[in-house]
Design a protein around this motif. Sequence first.
Motif, mmCIF file in Angstrom:
data_model
loop_
_atom_site.group_PDB
_atom_site.id
_atom_site.type_symbol
_atom_site.label_atom_id
_atom_site.label_comp_id
_atom_site.label_asym_id
_atom_site.label_seq_id
_atom_site.Cartn_x
_atom_site.Cartn_y
_atom_site.Cartn_z
ATOM 1 N N GLN A 1 16.759 3.842 -5.935
ATOM 2 C CA GLN A 1 16.460 3.474 -7.319
ATOM 3 C C GLN A 1 17.602 2.689 -7.951
ATOM 4 O O GLN A 1 17.378 1.697 -8.655
ATOM 5 N N THR A 2 18.833 3.127 -7.686
ATOM 6 C CA THR A 2 19.983 2.494 -8.339
ATOM 7 C C THR A 2 20.416 1.206 -7.650
ATOM 8 O O THR A 2 20.780 0.231 -8.318
ATOM 9 N N GLU A 3 20.390 1.176 -6.325
ATOM 10 C CA GLU A 3 20.888 0.016 -5.587
ATOM 11 C C GLU A 3 19.856 -1.104 -5.475
ATOM 12 O O GLU A 3 20.194 -2.284 -5.479
ATOM 13 N N GLY B 1 16.828 -0.981 -7.345
ATOM 14 C CA GLY B 1 15.984 -1.053 -8.528
ATOM 15 C C GLY B 1 14.510 -0.958 -8.184
ATOM 16 O O GLY B 1 13.646 -1.486 -8.880
ATOM 17 N N ALA B 2 14.220 -0.278 -7.086
ATOM 18 C CA ALA B 2 12.860 -0.216 -6.565
ATOM 19 C C ALA B 2 12.112 1.006 -7.085
ATOM 20 O O ALA B 2 12.706 2.045 -7.398
ATOM 21 N N GLU B 3 10.806 0.873 -7.157
ATOM 22 C CA GLU B 3 9.935 2.008 -7.437
ATOM 23 C C GLU B 3 9.760 2.774 -6.131
ATOM 24 O O GLU B 3 9.321 2.203 -5.132
ATOM 25 N N VAL B 4 10.122 4.050 -6.131
ATOM 26 C CA VAL B 4 10.112 4.837 -4.898
ATOM 27 C C VAL B 4 8.829 5.661 -4.806
ATOM 28 O O VAL B 4 8.422 6.316 -5.775
ATOM 29 N N ILE B 5 8.226 5.604 -3.645
ATOM 30 C CA ILE B 5 7.063 6.427 -3.307
ATOM 31 C C ILE B 5 7.524 7.397 -2.217
ATOM 32 O O ILE B 5 8.095 6.963 -1.206
ATOM 33 N N THR B 6 7.314 8.685 -2.424
ATOM 34 C CA THR B 6 7.788 9.654 -1.437
ATOM 35 C C THR B 6 6.639 10.153 -0.569
ATOM 36 O O THR B 6 5.525 10.380 -1.044
ATOM 37 N N PHE B 7 6.949 10.329 0.714
ATOM 38 C CA PHE B 7 5.987 10.929 1.642
ATOM 39 C C PHE B 7 6.649 12.124 2.321
ATOM 40 O O PHE B 7 7.690 11.984 2.968
#
Length: 410
Positions: free
Chosen positions: A27-29, A31-37
């Motif tokens: 998220q910080t490096e 700036g992406a929207e993270v989807i967790t699996f």
Amino acid sequence: MSKPAIKKVVLAYSGGLDTSIILKWLQTEYGAEVITFTADLGQGEELEPARAKALAAGVKPENIFIEDVREEFVRDFVFPMFRANTVYEGQYLLGTSIARPLIAKRQIEIARKMGADAVSHGSTGKGNDQVRYEVAYYALEPDIHVIAPWREWDFKSREALLDFAEKHQIQIAKDKRGEAPFSVDANLLHSSSEGKVLEDPAVEAPEFVYMRTIAPEDAPDKATVFTMDFEKGDPIAIDSVTMSPATLLTRLNELGHANGVGRLDLVENRYVGMKSRGVYETPGGTILLAAHRGIESITLDRGSMHLKDELMPRYAELIYNGFWFTPEREMLQAAIDHSQAMVCGQVTVKLYKGNVTVIGRTSPYSLYDQDLVTFEEGKVAYDHNDASGFIKLNALRLRVAAKRDKRVKG
């Protein structure tokens, strides 16, 4: 070097400290929207806390995937592997290796569904898993962007990781502040322990490392005997009770645990080039391997059985190295599966203090002919005199060579 613009990334997420740090780092490096699996592979841990941790890290509820894939894991990955009697370097039943292609497959499927342009994993830069994940990603989605944080970030120590976690208010359990005595990977097929107290291969692993089996010395003094039914090379029932693949493997694990079956202390050759020492526990898989070979012993002819044994090391190496989604693995699988058409019947198994013994086997497709092997006279199925010509023909080249050698020496 500037990082590529990533909009959405699907992270293989356990909910543990390392992947929680990775989530925040993405998220910080980037700036992406993270989807967790998060995959329930039968590792024996409660997975719902992973949802709460992901939510606390700012992941949208619709971007959190927690799935029970135990049946798919055993049916589509473990059982096909055991049809080949797969063993890496003579001992390892590939419990970690066989789980990675399923996780990678689901990550790619989620990436397609959610419009993600990247996937990420938490494997280190020294291990095999980074290869297994990434080869699978590229085989399934050739243009996907792969983010491997352990190869990219600047953290030089565990203290730096913990500082990052504290800075971003990532909860750190007390037992995570110090160095863990060893690392663990687990699923329904096995548990794997490596590192720290296990790094010296000359020192016996302490008993507290083992989590799936009791010590063979502590196993019951009375043997456990049961039957397993097979259909086309796959186990389908225990003691004549039909079970789903995951349920059956779970039951075998229980039987193996109670009898101290399935422990392995191994120094193996990693694909990346180094040797590593691991302690593996595969109670159900150890029983399954013995039982499967038992039913094959009466249903496969010599040529098929020996060819399978010749192909198996190559097949095992492909799985160990991460090449599940490849043409060559699929070619081998087709040959292996073809051989299993009549591998059906029942095996009787005895477990006793760490040992697995097949004590009976029967099949409607058995090739075992008692009239052929009996020592009783009067049976007409086999003419002993036929052996003379058979032996002489097989010895012909040796006799010719021996005569030559005599002539040369003379």
